[in-house]
Design a protein around this motif. Structure first.
Motif, PDB file in Angstrom:
ATOM      1  N   PRO A 124       0.827  -1.217   0.000  1.00  0.00           N
ATOM      2  CA  PRO A 124       0.000   0.000   0.000  1.00  0.00           C
ATOM      3  C   PRO A 124       0.855   1.258   0.000  1.00  0.00           C
ATOM      4  CG  PRO A 124      -0.653  -1.529   1.747  1.00  0.00           C
ATOM      5  CD  PRO A 124       0.653  -2.004   1.214  1.00  0.00           C
ATOM      6  N   GLY A 125       0.395   2.260  -0.715  1.00  0.00           N
ATOM      7  CA  GLY A 125       1.043   3.560  -0.642  1.00  0.00           C
ATOM      8  C   GLY A 125       0.733   4.242   0.681  1.00  0.00           C
ATOM      9  N   PHE A 126       1.586   5.165   1.086  1.00  0.00           N
ATOM     10  CA  PHE A 126       1.342   5.900   2.324  1.00  0.00           C
ATOM     11  C   PHE A 126       0.318   7.005   2.073  1.00  0.00           C
ATOM     12  CE2 PHE A 126       4.701   3.436   3.840  1.00  0.00           C
ATOM     13  CZ  PHE A 126       4.804   3.597   5.223  1.00  0.00           C
ATOM     14  N   PRO A 127      -0.441   7.388   3.099  1.00  0.00           N
ATOM     15  CA  PRO A 127      -1.544   8.335   2.896  1.00  0.00           C
ATOM     16  C   PRO A 127      -1.095   9.786   2.969  1.00  0.00           C
ATOM     17  CG  PRO A 127      -1.538   7.607   5.160  1.00  0.00           C
ATOM     18  CD  PRO A 127      -0.403   6.869   4.477  1.00  0.00           C
ATOM     19  N   LEU A 128      -1.938  10.641   2.438  1.00  0.00           N
ATOM     20  CA  LEU A 128      -1.764  12.076   2.598  1.00  0.00           C
ATOM     21  C   LEU A 128      -3.136  12.714   2.725  1.00  0.00           C
ATOM     22  CD1 LEU A 128      -2.395  13.784  -0.329  1.00  0.00           C
ATOM     23  CD2 LEU A 128      -0.437  12.392  -0.991  1.00  0.00           C
ATOM     24  N   ALA A 129      -3.163  13.930   3.242  1.00  0.00           N
ATOM     25  CA  ALA A 129      -4.409  14.661   3.423  1.00  0.00           C
ATOM     26  C   ALA A 129      -4.298  16.018   2.760  1.00  0.00           C
ATOM     27  CB  ALA A 129      -4.728  14.835   4.911  1.00  0.00           C
ATOM     28  N   GLU A 130      -5.371  16.420   2.127  1.00  0.00           N
ATOM     29  CA  GLU A 130      -5.517  17.781   1.603  1.00  0.00           C
ATOM     30  C   GLU A 130      -6.454  18.508   2.553  1.00  0.00           C
ATOM     31  OE1 GLU A 130      -7.108  17.050  -2.226  1.00  0.00           O
ATOM     32  OE2 GLU A 130      -5.263  16.168  -3.034  1.00  0.00           O
ATOM     33  N   ILE A 131      -5.885  19.343   3.432  1.00  0.00           N
ATOM     34  CA  ILE A 131      -6.654  20.005   4.478  1.00  0.00           C
ATOM     35  C   ILE A 131      -7.003  21.420   4.022  1.00  0.00           C
ATOM     36  CG2 ILE A 131      -6.669  20.758   6.886  1.00  0.00           C
ATOM     37  CD1 ILE A 131      -4.687  18.554   7.491  1.00  0.00           C
ATOM     38  N   SER A 132      -8.280  21.759   4.114  1.00  0.00           N
ATOM     39  CA  SER A 132      -8.747  23.082   3.702  1.00  0.00           C
ATOM     40  C   SER A 132      -8.814  24.028   4.897  1.00  0.00           C
ATOM     41  CB  SER A 132     -10.135  22.978   3.053  1.00  0.00           C
ATOM     42  OG  SER A 132     -10.054  22.225   1.861  1.00  0.00           O
ATOM     43  N   GLU A 133      -8.961  25.305   4.590  1.00  0.00           N
ATOM     44  CA  GLU A 133      -8.921  26.327   5.628  1.00  0.00           C
ATOM     45  C   GLU A 133     -10.036  26.165   6.652  1.00  0.00           C
ATOM     46  OE1 GLU A 133      -7.943  31.095   5.859  1.00  0.00           O
ATOM     47  OE2 GLU A 133      -8.900  30.277   4.066  1.00  0.00           O
ATOM     48  N   ASP A 134     -11.172  25.586   6.243  1.00  0.00           N
ATOM     49  CA  ASP A 134     -12.278  25.401   7.178  1.00  0.00           C
ATOM     50  C   ASP A 134     -12.137  24.137   8.017  1.00  0.00           C
ATOM     51  OD1 ASP A 134     -12.744  23.459   5.277  1.00  0.00           O
ATOM     52  OD2 ASP A 134     -14.785  24.102   4.789  1.00  0.00           O
ATOM     53  N   GLY A 135     -11.032  23.402   7.869  1.00  0.00           N
ATOM     54  CA  GLY A 135     -10.798  22.204   8.659  1.00  0.00           C
ATOM     55  C   GLY A 135     -11.269  20.924   8.014  1.00  0.00           C
ATOM     56  N   THR A 136     -11.993  21.007   6.906  1.00  0.00           N
ATOM     57  CA  THR A 136     -12.360  19.794   6.193  1.00  0.00           C
ATOM     58  C   THR A 136     -11.125  19.241   5.493  1.00  0.00           C
ATOM     59  OG1 THR A 136     -12.994  21.009   4.191  1.00  0.00           O
ATOM     60  CG2 THR A 136     -14.712  20.619   5.844  1.00  0.00           C
ATOM     61  N   ALA A 137     -11.184  17.970   5.116  1.00  0.00           N
ATOM     62  CA  ALA A 137     -10.002  17.339   4.536  1.00  0.00           C
ATOM     63  C   ALA A 137     -10.410  16.244   3.569  1.00  0.00           C
ATOM     64  CB  ALA A 137      -9.107  16.759   5.631  1.00  0.00           C
ATOM     65  N   VAL A 138      -9.504  15.949   2.653  1.00  0.00           N
ATOM     66  CA  VAL A 138      -9.637  14.792   1.770  1.00  0.00           C
ATOM     67  C   VAL A 138      -8.453  13.884   2.037  1.00  0.00           C
ATOM     68  CG1 VAL A 138      -9.619  13.962  -0.613  1.00  0.00           C
ATOM     69  CG2 VAL A 138     -10.926  16.020  -0.016  1.00  0.00           C
ATOM     70  N   ILE A 139      -8.730  12.618   2.320  1.00  0.00           N
ATOM     71  CA  ILE A 139      -7.681  11.620   2.497  1.00  0.00           C
ATOM     72  C   ILE A 139      -7.444  10.945   1.157  1.00  0.00           C
ATOM     73  CG2 ILE A 139      -6.934   9.570   3.752  1.00  0.00           C
ATOM     74  CD1 ILE A 139      -7.352  12.047   5.508  1.00  0.00           C
ATOM     75  N   THR A 140      -6.182  10.854   0.742  1.00  0.00           N
ATOM     76  CA  THR A 140      -5.858  10.254  -0.540  1.00  0.00           C
ATOM     77  C   THR A 140      -4.436   9.678  -0.469  1.00  0.00           C
ATOM     78  OG1 THR A 140      -5.793  10.656  -2.935  1.00  0.00           O
ATOM     79  CG2 THR A 140      -5.082  12.468  -1.521  1.00  0.00           C
ATOM     80  N   LYS A 141      -3.844   9.381  -1.616  1.00  0.00           N
ATOM     81  CA  LYS A 141      -2.474   8.881  -1.688  1.00  0.00           C
ATOM     82  C   LYS A 141      -1.901   9.297  -3.035  1.00  0.00           C
ATOM     83  CE  LYS A 141      -4.017   4.269  -3.225  1.00  0.00           C
ATOM     84  NZ  LYS A 141      -3.245   4.115  -4.461  1.00  0.00           N
ATOM     85  N   HIS A 142      -0.606   9.137  -3.197  1.00  0.00           N
ATOM     86  CA  HIS A 142       0.019   9.505  -4.455  1.00  0.00           C
ATOM     87  C   HIS A 142      -0.497   8.602  -5.580  1.00  0.00           C
ATOM     88  CE1 HIS A 142       2.578  12.570  -2.984  1.00  0.00           C
ATOM     89  NE2 HIS A 142       3.512  11.805  -2.431  1.00  0.00           N
ATOM     90  N   PRO A 143      -0.649   9.156  -6.800  1.00  0.00           N
ATOM     91  CA  PRO A 143      -1.120   8.347  -7.931  1.00  0.00           C
ATOM     92  C   PRO A 143      -0.183   7.176  -8.209  1.00  0.00           C
ATOM     93  CG  PRO A 143      -1.154  10.700  -8.472  1.00  0.00           C
ATOM     94  CD  PRO A 143      -0.421  10.564  -7.174  1.00  0.00           C
TER      95      PRO A 143
END
Length: 607
Positions: free
Chosen positions: A209-228
Motif C-alpha cells: 500500500p502507498g502511504f496516505p496524505l491529506a488535503e486540508i482546507s482552511e475550514d478544517g475539512t479534509a480529503v484523504i488520498t495517496k500519491h497516484p
C-alpha cells in the motif's frame, strides 16, 4: 485571502516501518509537509533502554539514515519535515540532523520541541512523557524551520500543528483544529489508512500500500488520498477503520482541542479520495496525559509442542513435572493453544502448543536454570517431546501506565532555528463544561475541570479460563429488537465479519475494538444486536472485565473499550496478542444468527 489546501503526507507509522517510505512520499507527488510518526508505548521503553546505555541516544536512529537522501529531496521540493523521531532526546536528534545537513551540503534550518520529559517527577520511572499538542510545532514552522523534531507529542499533533501554521489558525478555532486532528489520526498509522490491516483486504491489491496524505482546507475539512499509482486503496471503509483505531468514546481528547468523533462524516470524493467533513471541536482538557514506563522485572518462556493423541493429558503431565520447579516464581502462566487437527495430513497441523511464561523480579528465578530444567524432561515426559526453541536467559520486561499532569505545569517549549527558546503557554482552564453532553467523557479524562478518578482496574482473566466459548448461543443475533415491531427474518449461522469490519489496538493495559457495518440495514441490526453482554459472550476473554460501548452513528460504528485485558501493557508480554491487534478479527470470526437478507452474495465480500 484564503490559502489553498495544505497537502500533508505521512512516511512512518511506527519505529521500524517501511524504510523507503520517506523517499517514496517525496518523489511520488507534490507535498507541502511530510510527517513521520515513530513513537508508541513500546517504543518509549525501547528508547529508554537505549538512553540507559548511552545518554546521547534516545531517538529513532533510522530517521537519520532515511534523511541521508531525503533531506536533499525535501529541500529541492520545498517540503517541510515534521517528526516525533526525537523521542526522549529531541535536541540530540536536531543536532544530528544539522550535522547531517552540513555533511551532505543541504542548507536547512532545524528546530525542535521539548518539555514533555517528566521522568524526574515519577519515582522509579524509566521514562515519563507528557503528550504535548501541536502549538510548539506551529511556532517552529512560523520561525522558518525546514525540519521540526519533537519528542512525545500526540500523533495527530504532527498534522494539526502544521495546519495551524499554514492557515494561521487561533487556539480558539476548535472546529478547524478538530478537523485537522481527525485527519492527523487517519494519517498517523501510515498504510492502515490505505488498505493495510483492513478487514476486507481481499477486495483490493494491498501487497504494497502507498502511504496516505491529506488535503486540508482552511475550514478544517479534509480529503484523504495517496500519491497516484501507489498500491492499496483509500475508501470510506479504510478511513473508517483507522478512525476507530485506538480511540475511546465519542470525544477524542487532545491538548489542542477535543474532537467530537460522533460528528465526523465521510463521503466518497472520487477514486482513492475520501472527504472528511462536519467535525466539531470543543475546548481541550486542562490536563495532559503522561505515559510512564518502568522495568517490571524479568521474564522467560518455553513452548512445548504436543502432537497427535491425548493432548490434554500430555499438557497435564508437563505441568505436573514442572510444578515443583515453579514454586517461588512470582508469576507462571500456562496457555494451551489447540492448533491441532484430527487425522491431520501434516505433523505441524497435528500439533498443539503449550506455552509457559514466567515472570519474576529476579532474573535468577526465571533464567536459564529454569528453562534448562524444562529441557531435562526431554527423555522422560510425554511421547514426542520437543520444544519450539532452545532454552534462553531471562529478559527484562517493561510495564506501561498513564497518569496526568496539569497542562500549565508542563514546560512545553519551542526551540527555534536560531536557538531562541519560546515557551508555549497552556490553554486556559475552561470555566464551564459544554452545554450539550451526548455521552460522558471516558473515565480518567475530562472536558473541563480536574480529571475524574479512573475506575479500579480488574484483574485480567487467567489463561486457563480463556477459550472459544462456542460463539453466541443458537438463536442469538437474528431476532428483531424488542419493541421494534419488525417481523422476524430468516436467519443463518454466520460469522459477524460477513457484514461488519473491525479494527482493534492497545492503549496501555486496555484495548479497543471498533466495529462498523457496511450498510444502513446492517448498522440497524449491529446496533441492536452487539450489546456489551453479547460482545463478552463472543469474546469470553473479556468476561469479568469492564467493557464500555460507544455509538458512532455517522460511521455506522460501535467502539468497545476493554479495561485491563492487556495487563501492564505490550512490553510486559502478558498476552498471546499483547497489543490486541487481532482482537477485532477474532470478533469477526465469531458466529451469530444473522438475517439472511443482510448478508452479501456468497461470491465475494465486497469493498
Amino acid at each position: 485571502m484564503s490559502r489553498r489546501p495544505l497537502r500533508i503526507g505521512n512516511a512512518s507509522g511506527f519505529y521500524g516501518d517501511r524504510f523507503s517510505a520517506l523517499h517514496e512520499m517525496l518523489t511520488g507527488g507534490p507535498l507541502d509537509v511530510l510527517t513521520g510518526d515513530y513513537l508508541a508505548e513500546l517504543t518509549m521503553l525501547i528508547l529508554g533502554r537505549d538512553r540507559l546505555k548511552n545518554p546521547d541516544l534516545g531517538y529513532a536512529k533510522t530517521f537519520l539514515r532515511q534523511l541521508e537522501e531525503g533531506l536533499g529531496l525535501a529541500h529541492e521540493r520545498g517540503v517541510r519535515i515534521v517528526t516525533n523521531a526525537g523521542g526522549l532526546h529531541p535536541a540530540g536528534l536536531a543536532d544530528a540532523v544539522r550535522a547531517l545537513a552540513a555533511k551532505v551540503g543541504v542548507p536547512v534550518s532545524v528546530a525542535h520541541v521539548e518539555g514533555d520529559d517528566l521522568t524526574s517527577r515519577e519515582d522509579g520511572a524509566l521514562t515519563a512523557n507528557a503528550y504535548l499538542g501541536g502549538a510548539g510545532i506551529t511556532a517552529c514552522l512560523r520561525a522558518g524551520a525546514d525540519v521540526v523534531i519533537t519528542g512525545r507529542v500526540t500523533d495527530a499533533a504532527l498534522v494539526s500543528g502544521p495546519a495551524a501554521w499554514w492557515f494561521d489558525w487561533a487556539p480558539e478555532d476548535h472546529d478547524r483544529l478538530a478537523g485537522a486532528v481527525v485527519a492527523g489520526h487517519v494519517l498517523e498509522c501510515g498504510t492502515q489508512a490505505t488498505g493495510g490491516n483492513y478487514s476486507f483486504f481481499t477486495a483490493h491489491d494491498v501487497r504494497r500500500p502507498g502511504f496516505p496524505l491529506a488535503e486540508i482546507s482552511e475550514d478544517g475539512t479534509a480529503v484523504i488520498t495517496k500519491h497516484p499509482g501507489t498500491g492499496g486503496a483509500v475508501t470510506t471503509g479504510t478511513v473508517t477503520a483507522q478512525l476507530l483505531y485506538e480511540t475511546q468514546g465519542v470525544r477524542y481528547l487532545g491538548p489542542d482541542v477535543t474532537a467530537r468523533l460522533d460528528t465526523v462524516r465521510l463521503t466518497d470524493d472520487g477514486a482513492d479520495r475520501v472527504r472528511i467533513t462536519g467535525v466539531r471541536g470543543e475546548h481541550p482538557p486542562a490536563t495532559l496525559k503522561v505515559g510512564v514506563t518502568r522495568i517490571g522485572g524479568w521474564r522467560n518462556e518455553v513452548v512445548f509442542v504436543l502432537t497427535g493423541l491425548d493432548i490434554e493429558a500430555k499438557a497435564g503431565l508437563v505441568r505436573s513435572q514442572l510444578a515443583e520447579t515453579l514454586e517461588g516464581v512470582a508469576d507462571a502462566t500456562w496457555t494451551l493453544a489447540r492448533t491441532d487437527h484430527a487425522d491431520a495430513d501434516t505433523e505441524e497441523t497435528a500439533s498443539a502448543l503449550l506455552r509457559l511464561v514466567v515472570r519474576d523480579p529476579s532474573p535468577d528465578r526465571v533464567g536459564r536454570a529454569l528453562t534448562s530444567t524444562a529441557i531435562e524432561l526431554a527423555l522422560g515426559s510425554y511421547p514426542g517431546f520437543h520444544v519450539a526453541a532452545p532454552p534462553g536467559p531471562a529478559q527484562p520486561y517493561g510495564v506501561f501506565a498513564s497518569s496526568s499532569a496539569p497542562a500549565a505545569e508542563v514546560p512545553h517549549t519551542a526551540v527555534l532555528p536560531d536557538g531562541t527558546r519560546l515557551p508555549v503557554p497552556a490553554r486556559p482552564d475552561p470555566t464551564a463544561c459544554p452545554s450539550t453532553e451526548p455521552a460522558a467523557p471516558p473515565a480518567g479524562s475530562t472536558v473541563c475541570g480536574p480529571p475524574a478518578e479512573p475506575p479500579a482496574r480488574p484483574a485480567p482473566p487467567t489463561p486457563d479460563a480463556r477459550g472459544s466459548g462456542g460463539g453466541a448461543p443458537e438463536g442469538v443475533g437474528g431476532a428483531a429488537p424488542a419493541g421494534s415491531g419488525a417481523e422476524p427474518r430468516e436467519t443463518v449461522r454466520a460469522p459477524l465479519g460477513a457484514l461488519a469490519g473491525a479494527r482493534s489496538g492497545d492503549k496501555g493495559g486496555d484495548a479497543n475494538v471498533g466495529v462498523w457495518a457496511r450498510s444502513g440495514p446492517a448498522w440497524d441490526w449491529l446496533r441492536a444486536t452487539l450489546t456489551v453482554d453479547r460482545f463478552q459472550a463472543l469474546l469470553p476473554e473479556t468476561r469479568g472485565l469492564t467493557v464500555q460501548r460507544h455509538e458512532l452513528p455517522n460511521l455506522h460504528a460501535l467502539n468497545f473499550t476493554v479495561t485491563g485485558i492487556l495487563g501492564d501493557g505490550v512490553a510486559s508480554g502478558h498476552r498471546f496478542d499483547p497489543q490486541a491487534k487481532a482482537l477485532g478479527e477474532w470478533l469477526r470470526a465469531r458466529h451469530l444468527d444473522i438475517p439472511v437478507h443482510l448478508l452479501p452474495p456468497p461470491e465475494g465480500t465486497g469493498p
